[in-house]
Design a protein around this motif. Sequence first.
Motif, PDB file in Angstrom:
ATOM      1  N   LEU A 131       0.842  -1.199   0.000  1.00 24.45           N
ATOM      2  CA  LEU A 131       0.000   0.000   0.000  1.00 24.45           C
ATOM      3  C   LEU A 131       0.875   1.247   0.000  1.00 24.45           C
ATOM      4  CD1 LEU A 131       0.266   0.858   3.193  1.00 24.45           C
ATOM      5  CD2 LEU A 131      -1.464  -0.912   3.471  1.00 24.45           C
ATOM      6  N   ILE A 132       0.196   2.379  -0.170  1.00 23.75           N
ATOM      7  CA  ILE A 132       0.933   3.656  -0.171  1.00 23.75           C
ATOM      8  C   ILE A 132       0.715   4.315   1.189  1.00 23.75           C
ATOM      9  CG2 ILE A 132       1.192   5.876  -1.387  1.00 23.75           C
ATOM     10  CD1 ILE A 132       1.428   3.880  -3.500  1.00 23.75           C
ATOM     11  N   LEU A 152       4.869   6.728   0.122  1.00 26.01           N
ATOM     12  CA  LEU A 152       5.845   5.656  -0.135  1.00 26.01           C
ATOM     13  C   LEU A 152       5.116   4.321  -0.256  1.00 26.01           C
ATOM     14  CD1 LEU A 152       8.695   6.484   2.404  1.00 26.01           C
ATOM     15  CD2 LEU A 152       8.729   6.759  -0.078  1.00 26.01           C
ATOM     16  N   GLU A 153       5.630   3.481  -1.163  1.00 23.35           N
ATOM     17  CA  GLU A 153       5.049   2.138  -1.284  1.00 23.35           C
ATOM     18  C   GLU A 153       5.536   1.305  -0.117  1.00 23.35           C
ATOM     19  OE1 GLU A 153       3.984   0.162  -5.391  1.00 23.35           O
ATOM     20  OE2 GLU A 153       5.975   1.062  -5.458  1.00 23.35           O
ATOM     21  N   MET A 154       4.616   0.689   0.635  1.00 19.72           N
ATOM     22  CA  MET A 154       4.982  -0.084   1.810  1.00 19.72           C
ATOM     23  C   MET A 154       4.422  -1.500   1.691  1.00 19.72           C
ATOM     24  SD  MET A 154       6.502   2.300   3.576  1.00 19.72           S
ATOM     25  CE  MET A 154       6.758   1.691   5.210  1.00 19.72           C
ATOM     26  N   VAL A 155       5.189  -2.455   2.217  1.00 18.53           N
ATOM     27  CA  VAL A 155       4.707  -3.836   2.281  1.00 18.53           C
ATOM     28  C   VAL A 155       4.167  -4.007   3.698  1.00 18.53           C
ATOM     29  CG1 VAL A 155       5.343  -6.242   2.022  1.00 18.53           C
ATOM     30  CG2 VAL A 155       6.514  -4.512   0.677  1.00 18.53           C
ATOM     31  N   ALA A 183       2.142  -3.520  10.767  1.00 17.09           N
ATOM     32  CA  ALA A 183       3.616  -3.556  10.688  1.00 17.09           C
ATOM     33  C   ALA A 183       3.984  -3.422   9.216  1.00 17.09           C
ATOM     34  CB  ALA A 183       4.134  -4.875  11.243  1.00 17.09           C
ATOM     35  N   GLN A 184       4.837  -2.462   8.901  1.00 18.54           N
ATOM     36  CA  GLN A 184       5.128  -2.270   7.475  1.00 18.54           C
ATOM     37  C   GLN A 184       6.591  -1.916   7.220  1.00 18.54           C
ATOM     38  OE1 GLN A 184       2.167   0.521   6.306  1.00 18.54           O
ATOM     39  NE2 GLN A 184       3.208   2.274   7.195  1.00 18.54           N
ATOM     40  N   ARG A 185       6.958  -2.259   6.007  1.00 20.22           N
ATOM     41  CA  ARG A 185       8.360  -2.087   5.592  1.00 20.22           C
ATOM     42  C   ARG A 185       8.352  -1.449   4.213  1.00 20.22           C
ATOM     43  NH1 ARG A 185      12.656  -6.791   4.354  1.00 20.22           N
ATOM     44  NH2 ARG A 185      14.482  -5.586   4.903  1.00 20.22           N
ATOM     45  N   THR A 192      12.517  -3.732   0.992  1.00 11.88           N
ATOM     46  CA  THR A 192      12.212  -5.149   0.749  1.00 11.88           C
ATOM     47  C   THR A 192      12.961  -5.659  -0.475  1.00 11.88           C
ATOM     48  OG1 THR A 192      10.020  -4.812   1.658  1.00 11.88           O
ATOM     49  CG2 THR A 192      10.310  -6.753   0.281  1.00 11.88           C
ATOM     50  N   LEU A 193      13.045  -4.777  -1.504  1.00 10.92           N
ATOM     51  CA  LEU A 193      13.629  -5.212  -2.778  1.00 10.92           C
ATOM     52  C   LEU A 193      15.140  -4.974  -2.846  1.00 10.92           C
ATOM     53  CD1 LEU A 193      10.890  -3.988  -5.264  1.00 10.92           C
ATOM     54  CD2 LEU A 193      11.193  -6.259  -4.300  1.00 10.92           C
TER      55      LEU A 193
END
Length: 524
Positions: free
Chosen positions: A247-248, A253-256, A271-273, A278-279
């Motif tokens: 999500l944004i 920012l794009e978050m996982v 909880a997000q990263r 991640t990449l």
Amino acid sequence: MNQARRPWHSVLKLRHLIIALTTSSAIITMVATVLASYKVQRQQLIAQSLDDNLAYAAKLANTVDGFFKGALQQLAYSAQIAASDFGQAEVLRSEVRRLHLQTDSFNSVLIVDNDGLIRATSPASSPMQGVALRDQNLLRVIEAGRPYISPPYLPASGNLLVFVSHPVVAADGRQLGAIAGTIYLKQKSVLHQLLGTHYHRDGSYLYVVDAQRRLLYHPDPDRVGTLASANTAVDRLAHAASGSEVLINSRGLEMVAGFASAPTPGWGIVAQRPLAATLKPLGSLMAQVLGLTLPLSLAALVLVWMFALRIAQPLNALAASAAGYRPGGTDRALRAVSSWYFEAAQLKRAMLLGLGVFNGNLERLEKDAATDPLTGLGNRRRFDLSLTLLAEQRAPFSVVVLDIDHFKRINDTHGHDVGDAYLRHLAGLIGDSVGMGDVACRIGGEEFALLLPDTDLAEATARAEALRRRVAEAQPPHEQPMTVSAGVAEWQAGPDEDVQATLKTADQRLYCAKTLGRNQVQAA
Ligand SMILES: Nc1nc2c(ncn2[C@@H]2O[C@H](COP(=O)(O)OP(=O)(O)OP(=O)(O)O)[C@@H](O)[C@H]2O)c(=O)[nH]1
């Protein structure tokens, strides 16, 4: 200098085409492999991070839920004690102190009666002691009549907090008031112990929202108590769902993200990263893939190149042979081509076949060009060539020039066709009289010549005489008999020897034979 441009088909070779084809297919395969690998690795990294964040959010949600269940049980127990002696201020004070100090669950504990008057607090120094609750939100602690967890509340002290409360109910069922514990949201509290200082250098973080999307916990303290910006995780948490998705966040920012809800307080934990973090390992993973793929691809390419060149080799050699004809040489070059596979072998066979036909035609043309069509003997051209050749070889020879006597009469009396038959008849007799190496030609209308290598004048005269006799004795093709006259001359290699002069001498001797009465041989 202006050079004429060569046509593309004379420059483009099979070898180049095969190399271009194999190189491009190797590059395309490698790029496709790397791209596919990039896609798969990317998906795996994201999926792994989604799973990790969901597991982490679920674990924290479980911890938070367990805490609130325990806290409510502690409040229920204290509420019971308070209910038994609700009129005794000391009992109430001692219970709130015990609960506050023993459990470490709350920042402060208070007991309030049904009128909203605070009857006991811990710590005792709390300014709320003896104060009447006026705030509608706080009054709900009493009004709820059941275990209750309040929304964030900002009291006069300025400490943003939530209340966890339980009603104090007398033995007869009347509600006497409520006991409540506070949990500070911005200052050190049990919430911070439960959630830890979840902060990664790679930009990962977590936050907690209540059912109304208010932020109860966030790494940015200024945002605690405010509404969370709309995103799908928060939307789904409002329905007590759990899950994970990319999500944004509020900063674009794009978050996982992984999210889970704690049902007892009705809170949700996210909880997000950052997707970029991640990449991050993708670069080194791709370098590994390239490190494995590149040497293999290059080795395969070199092998294919070598094989392609071997395939093109026979075709190159065949094409080179076809490029220019050299009598004898082309044939040899073609036979030397190693045609090691079917198509090249067939091509070589066809080319050799074609070359054989071509050589045959050439030979026949050459023969035709030097043959007299009427008699099958050599013609004037053959005679001249042979004469020159013998002279060049400096080999001695004799020449006999023969002429049918009164041939005009045969023609005039019986016609041209009969005349031709006489010519063929004489040619047959001449052909029978010559041996290997001798050259017999029709050099004019009814004039014939013999070239006799390594034959001196006497022997040549004898052979001419034998031939004359055979002609005279042979059965003619028509009623009229046939005789011939002949002149003989000899050629010897010497500084002044001229073959044309020798021929002329033989001619003169023939003329002499004619004038002397015909049907004779003259050699002097
Ligand atoms: N049938 C036929 N006749 C030819 C051919 N070529 C030349 N003749 C003839 O040969 C004859 C040659 O005649 P002449 O040169 O006068 O000599 P001749 O009649 O043989 O007389 P002598 O040579 O003096 O004995 C001519 O009538 C030509 O037309 C040919 O290919 N076929």
